[in-house]
Design an enzyme around this catalytic site. Structure first.
Site, PDB file in Angstrom:
ATOM      1  N   CYS A 192     -21.333  13.369   4.960  1.00  0.00           N
ATOM      2  CA  CYS A 192     -20.288  13.252   3.941  1.00  0.00           C
ATOM      3  C   CYS A 192     -20.284  14.553   3.144  1.00  0.00           C
ATOM      4  O   CYS A 192     -21.303  14.949   2.569  1.00  0.00           O
ATOM      5  CB  CYS A 192     -20.560  12.061   3.021  1.00  0.00           C
ATOM      6  N   CYS A 207     -21.241  14.178  -0.531  1.00  0.00           N
ATOM      7  CA  CYS A 207     -22.686  13.935  -0.693  1.00  0.00           C
ATOM      8  C   CYS A 207     -23.446  15.255  -0.529  1.00  0.00           C
ATOM      9  O   CYS A 207     -24.415  15.510  -1.249  1.00  0.00           O
ATOM     10  CB  CYS A 207     -23.185  12.899   0.313  1.00  0.00           C
ATOM     11  N   ASP A 239     -11.313  21.781  -7.108  1.00  0.00           N
ATOM     12  CA  ASP A 239     -10.848  21.540  -5.735  1.00  0.00           C
ATOM     13  C   ASP A 239     -10.715  22.890  -5.025  1.00  0.00           C
ATOM     14  O   ASP A 239     -10.206  23.861  -5.593  1.00  0.00           O
ATOM     15  CB  ASP A 239      -9.498  20.816  -5.765  1.00  0.00           C
ATOM     16  N   HIS A 291     -22.506   7.131  -3.212  1.00  0.00           N
ATOM     17  CA  HIS A 291     -21.501   7.154  -2.152  1.00  0.00           C
ATOM     18  C   HIS A 291     -20.771   5.812  -2.100  1.00  0.00           C
ATOM     19  O   HIS A 291     -21.295   4.831  -1.587  1.00  0.00           O
ATOM     20  CB  HIS A 291     -22.108   7.479  -0.780  1.00  0.00           C
ATOM     21  N   ASN A 330      -1.026  19.376 -22.977  1.00  0.00           N
ATOM     22  CA  ASN A 330      -0.342  19.873 -21.784  1.00  0.00           C
ATOM     23  C   ASN A 330      -0.054  18.664 -20.878  1.00  0.00           C
ATOM     24  O   ASN A 330      -0.343  17.526 -21.255  1.00  0.00           O
ATOM     25  CB  ASN A 330      -1.242  20.898 -21.076  1.00  0.00           C
ATOM     26  N   HIS A 345     -15.218   9.646   0.298  1.00  0.00           N
ATOM     27  CA  HIS A 345     -16.216   9.443  -0.766  1.00  0.00           C
ATOM     28  C   HIS A 345     -15.376   9.375  -2.045  1.00  0.00           C
ATOM     29  O   HIS A 345     -14.732  10.380  -2.401  1.00  0.00           O
ATOM     30  CB  HIS A 345     -17.211  10.606  -0.771  1.00  0.00           C
ATOM     31  N   HIS A 390     -13.324   9.656  -5.173  1.00  0.00           N
ATOM     32  CA  HIS A 390     -13.235  10.761  -6.120  1.00  0.00           C
ATOM     33  C   HIS A 390     -11.912  10.687  -6.861  1.00  0.00           C
ATOM     34  O   HIS A 390     -10.949  10.067  -6.390  1.00  0.00           O
ATOM     35  CB  HIS A 390     -13.377  12.112  -5.396  1.00  0.00           C
ATOM     36  N   HIS A 403      -8.985  12.965  -8.897  1.00  0.00           N
ATOM     37  CA  HIS A 403      -8.418  14.298  -9.105  1.00  0.00           C
ATOM     38  C   HIS A 403      -7.935  14.392 -10.554  1.00  0.00           C
ATOM     39  O   HIS A 403      -7.071  13.602 -10.962  1.00  0.00           O
ATOM     40  CB  HIS A 403      -7.201  14.523  -8.200  1.00  0.00           C
TER      41      HIS A 403
HETATM   42  P1  5GP Z   1      -8.307  13.461  -0.927  1.00  0.00           P
HETATM   43  O1  5GP Z   1      -7.140  13.802  -0.063  1.00  0.00           O
HETATM   44  O2  5GP Z   1      -9.448  12.865  -0.138  1.00  0.00           O
HETATM   45  O3  5GP Z   1      -7.942  12.636  -2.129  1.00  0.00           O
HETATM   46  O4  5GP Z   1      -8.800  14.827  -1.554  1.00  0.00           O
HETATM   47  C1  5GP Z   1      -9.856  15.572  -1.053  1.00  0.00           C
HETATM   48  C2  5GP Z   1      -9.829  16.904  -1.756  1.00  0.00           C
HETATM   49  O5  5GP Z   1     -11.072  17.533  -1.546  1.00  0.00           O
HETATM   50  C3  5GP Z   1      -8.735  17.845  -1.274  1.00  0.00           C
HETATM   51  O6  5GP Z   1      -7.868  18.169  -2.354  1.00  0.00           O
HETATM   52  C4  5GP Z   1      -9.508  19.051  -0.748  1.00  0.00           C
HETATM   53  O7  5GP Z   1      -8.870  20.273  -1.076  1.00  0.00           O
HETATM   54  C5  5GP Z   1     -10.858  18.922  -1.431  1.00  0.00           C
HETATM   55  N1  5GP Z   1     -11.976  19.435  -0.665  1.00  0.00           N
HETATM   56  C6  5GP Z   1     -12.261  19.186   0.631  1.00  0.00           C
HETATM   57  N2  5GP Z   1     -13.392  19.810   0.997  1.00  0.00           N
HETATM   58  C7  5GP Z   1     -13.850  20.457  -0.098  1.00  0.00           C
HETATM   59  C8  5GP Z   1     -14.985  21.289  -0.347  1.00  0.00           C
HETATM   60  O8  5GP Z   1     -15.826  21.543   0.519  1.00  0.00           O
HETATM   61  N3  5GP Z   1     -15.123  21.789  -1.601  1.00  0.00           N
HETATM   62  C9  5GP Z   1     -14.219  21.527  -2.582  1.00  0.00           C
HETATM   63  N4  5GP Z   1     -14.461  22.075  -3.785  1.00  0.00           N
HETATM   64  N5  5GP Z   1     -13.143  20.758  -2.387  1.00  0.00           N
HETATM   65  C10 5GP Z   1     -12.953  20.217  -1.156  1.00  0.00           C
HETATM   66 ZN    ZN Z   2     -20.609  10.699   0.180  1.00  0.00          ZN
END
Ligand code: 5GP
Ligand code: ZN
Length: 110
Positions: A4, A7, A30, A46, A80, A96, A98, A100
């Protein structure tokens, strides 16, 4: 969890620019930002997705939003545009849970 990516970031096996860390949470920018400010708020535990959340995760989810609140202040987003988004199903690419935090010059507020 093995393989993951988040993780691995949490365990510092993959580099990221962690901007906030507590016992239960990390936050980092991101890698492919969709807004001027785009921070991922990630519980260290996780949990795969919204559908894997249980009542026992209540405190953790409160901490997610307290973290978001702190970051809103840190990134001067109070006056803002900002929003907190959770993707799921086919809209979710990293399995996993998360959150935004998107802020700044957002084109559209849902
Ligand atoms: P999801 O589409 O799962 O909601 O968003 C996953 C986000 O994780 C995406 O916006 C992608 O740009 C970001 N992301 C994927 N891999 C990595 C990484 O290795 N490092 C960082 N900082 N962001 C990541
Ligand atoms: Zn994970």
């Amino acid at each position: 969890m093995e393989n993951c990516i988040f993780c691995k970031i949490i365990k510092k096996e993959i580099p990221s620019n962690i901007v906030y860390e507590s016992d239960s949470m990390v936050a980092f920018p991101d890698i492919n930002p969709s807004a001027e400010t785009h921070i991922l708020i990630v519980p260290k535990q996780h949990i795969g997705s919204i559908q894997d959340i249980s009542k026992e995760n209540g405190q953790l989810l409160a901490e997610v939003y307290l973290t978001a609140s702190k970051l809103v202040s840190d990134y001067n987003l109070t006056n803002n545009f900002y929003k907190v988004v959770v993707n799921g199903g086919k809209a979710q690419h990293v399995p996993h849970l998360h959150f935004h935090l998107l802020g700044g010059n957002l084109k559209r507020m849902v």
